[in-house]
Scaffold this motif. Structure first.
Motif, PDB file in Angstrom:
ATOM      1  N   ASP A  99       0.825  -1.201   0.000  1.00  0.00           N
ATOM      2  CA  ASP A  99       0.000   0.000   0.000  1.00  0.00           C
ATOM      3  C   ASP A  99       0.867   1.263   0.000  1.00  0.00           C
ATOM      4  N   LYS A 145       2.604   1.708  -3.417  1.00  0.00           N
ATOM      5  CA  LYS A 145       1.669   2.076  -4.486  1.00  0.00           C
ATOM      6  C   LYS A 145       1.052   3.459  -4.278  1.00  0.00           C
ATOM      7  N   TYR A 146       0.680   3.777  -3.026  1.00  0.00           N
ATOM      8  CA  TYR A 146      -0.073   5.002  -2.776  1.00  0.00           C
ATOM      9  C   TYR A 146       0.678   6.030  -1.919  1.00  0.00           C
ATOM     10  N   ILE A 202      -3.911   3.683   2.831  1.00  0.00           N
ATOM     11  CA  ILE A 202      -4.018   5.078   2.404  1.00  0.00           C
ATOM     12  C   ILE A 202      -5.329   5.355   1.670  1.00  0.00           C
ATOM     13  N   PRO A 203      -5.765   4.507   0.710  1.00  0.00           N
ATOM     14  CA  PRO A 203      -7.054   4.780   0.044  1.00  0.00           C
ATOM     15  C   PRO A 203      -8.245   4.701   1.000  1.00  0.00           C
ATOM     16  N   LYS A 232      -8.283   5.702   4.083  1.00  0.00           N
ATOM     17  CA  LYS A 232      -8.245   6.815   5.040  1.00  0.00           C
ATOM     18  C   LYS A 232      -8.574   6.329   6.453  1.00  0.00           C
TER      19      LYS A 232
END
Length: 533
Positions: A125, A128-129, A326-327, A329
């Protein structure tokens, strides 16, 4: 190095892909992992004792705490048997939490793989983010062994994990070792000052450090304070191991300070190190950032404004429970490795897909190391959903109540009060009960911009909003609250706890201590405050 990091992301991509599929259908994922866990239970002595044969017998498994199964674990240790699971026990890890007596948690290869999966998902994660990592250099929290452990029946079966990387499988640990900032022999140092000194040296010469992974944000603050107070000596010792500019940052930090237009010259501490410039490549600090650790995490954010200070998921010696994405939140449960149940205030039990948003629950876990329907004591709030899965925010522990004379102070009540006090810039806050010379409370803080007596008056007024506390004060069962201020308080408390067998680096800060402070510790704290003044 950036290419290697990207290739590593591809290597662990499958774990993330499987996890995201599970997030799409949490009910199905949970039932699948429950069946897997149940298979080992059915074949075990514990399962036969409970007469569990099928999934319909799940209700036969009692909800337990450690003391309920301690005899089973002790027998496993003594006889090297697998009473709680049919899978081989690889080792036992001693818990290092800041509450209660030590526990020895059995680890199987399957449980270790659960931690491994959690790490792979989290790392993928971030790659990637998250921030664009270029060096991959990271420091994993290492705690000094400041106290000898008590004798253990089967020493060969007991293991103490040295740092975060010890949770990983061999291949993944080997890959990560290529990026680690790991001072040789640091985990074996028994003297706190030597530990801080060697760690400070290692971090200072790691100019390309990108990631710091710790538990309590207070741990990093203690190390930064040590560097600040010993900057000249460290600069001299590391003269040949760091650049001239870096040495100058330690010797003449005022040359690198950024002063805002609104700041007065008198407000500037010319000796204050510019931490964000000292580690200009730093991109991520992973630490606790919720409940009692929120203030400490915010303090680190103020020191490193361009760094992602990411809250850790809910992770215990017993099991990995949630992961920050991260996506999302927020933190999502590790629903394809651990089976979750949730207890509400009324005593009803829910599964993950049955939770109601905004409600607070206590977590009950079943994992792959032999703990079933285990009441771990953590409470979470269902804040929002990601894909089809609840995001869970840690809000505190159960039984966080202090009761010297019937005042029944709860941690959430205390936390709300402390948020109203004029404690800007304060990182460490802890209200502790005291039994001598007469019962009262003391607020321990590391710094304050106003007179402690004024803080005490405001705190006393707020505490008396509790009818039980107010009654205890009227009856003179409790004396007025006091305030002690010293930058050394976090370190003194951490060292004291480690001498009781706890690990320093992952000690939690208690907004409210539930047990009266030991007299020896109180005397040491009072002396530090006298010196400070």
């Amino acid at each position: 190095m950036r290419l290697i990091i990207q290739l590593f992301g591809k290597l662990i991509e499958s774990a993330s892909r499987d996890f995201y599929q599970a997030l799409e259908n949490p009910e199905s994922a949970q039932q699948k992992v429950r069946k897997e866990i149940l298979k080992n239970l059915i074949k075990s002595d514990y399962g036969r004792y409970l007469r569990v044969k099928t999934i319909e017998d799940w209700h036969r498994i009692p909800i337990v705490e450690y003391h309920n199964i301690e005899n089973w674990i002790h027998t496993q240790q003594q006889d090297k048997t697998y009473l709680l699971t049919s899978e081989k026990i690889v080792f036992y890890e001693k818990t290092s939490g800041s509450r209660g007596a030590a526990k020895f948690i059995p680890y199987t290869n399957s449980l270790r793989r659960s931690f491994n999966q959690m790490f792979c998902i989290w790392t993928h994660d971030l790659i990637k983010y998250g921030p664009k990592f270029t060096t991959g250099k990271l420091y994993f929290c290492i705690s000094p062994q400041l106290a000898e452990n008590k004798p253990f029946p089967k020493p060969s079966a007991c293991k103490s994990l040295k740092d975060d990387s010890e949770y990983l499988d061999g291949w993944l640990k080997w890959v990560m070792s290529q990026f680690l900032v790991f001072p040789s022999g640091l985990n074996k140092i028994s003297d706190a000052e030597k530990f801080k000194h060697q760690l400070a040296q290692s971090l200072l010469i790691s100019e390309n450090l990108e990631i710091i992974s710790i538990w309590s944000p207070t741990f990093l603050k203690v190390i930064l304070d040590y560097i600040q107070n010993n900057r000249k000596q460290l600069a001299l010792e590391l003269a040949t191991k760091m650049s001239a500019k870096r040495r100058l940052m330690l010797l003449q930090p005022h040359l690198f300070q950024q002063v805002s237009i609104n700041q007065k010259l008198s407000q500037i501490n010319r000796d204050k190190i510019a931490w964000n410039l000292l580690w200009s490549e730093l991109k991520l600090i992973s630490c606790w950032d919720s409940a009692n650790a929120a203030d400490g995490a915010d303090f680190l954010r103020s020191l490193f404004p361009n760094v992602l200070v990411q809250g850790k998921g809910l992770l215990a010696t017993e099991a990995p429970m949630t992961i920050p994405l991260i996506p999302a939140k927020g933190c999502v449960p590790l629903l394809n490795e651990v089976f979750f149940e949730f207890l509400d205030e009324s005593g009803f039990i829910y599964q993950l897909h049955e939770l109601k948003q905004g409600k607070i629950y206590e977590i009950i876990i079943s994992q792959k190391g032999g703990l079933y329907r285990y009441r771990i004591g953590d409470r979470v709030c269902f804040t929002h959903s990601y894909l089809n899965t609840p995001c869970l925010e840690f809000v505190g522990r159960q039984k966080e109540v202090s009761d010297l004379v019937g005042e029944k102070l709860h941690s959430e009540f205390v936390r709300e009060i402390l948020e109203t006090l004029p404690l800007e810039g304060t990182c460490f806050k802890s209200l502790v009960p005291v039994k001598y010379p007469k019962e009262h409370y003391i607020l321990l803080i590391d710094t304050a911009k106003i007179n402690p007596a004024k803080i005490a008056l405001q705190l006393e007024e707020s505490l008396q909003k509790s009818s039980d506390y107010h009654r205890a004060r009227l009856l003179e069962q409790l004396q007025p609250v006091q305030v002690l201020v010293s930058a050394k308080i976090p370190q003194i408390i951490s060292l004291y706890k480690t001498n009781s067998g706890k690990k320093w680096g992952d000690l939690q800060q208690d907004i409210l201590a539930t047990q009266p402070i030991e007299k020896e510790l109180l005397i040491e704290l009072e002396q530090a405050c006298l010196v400070n003044n």
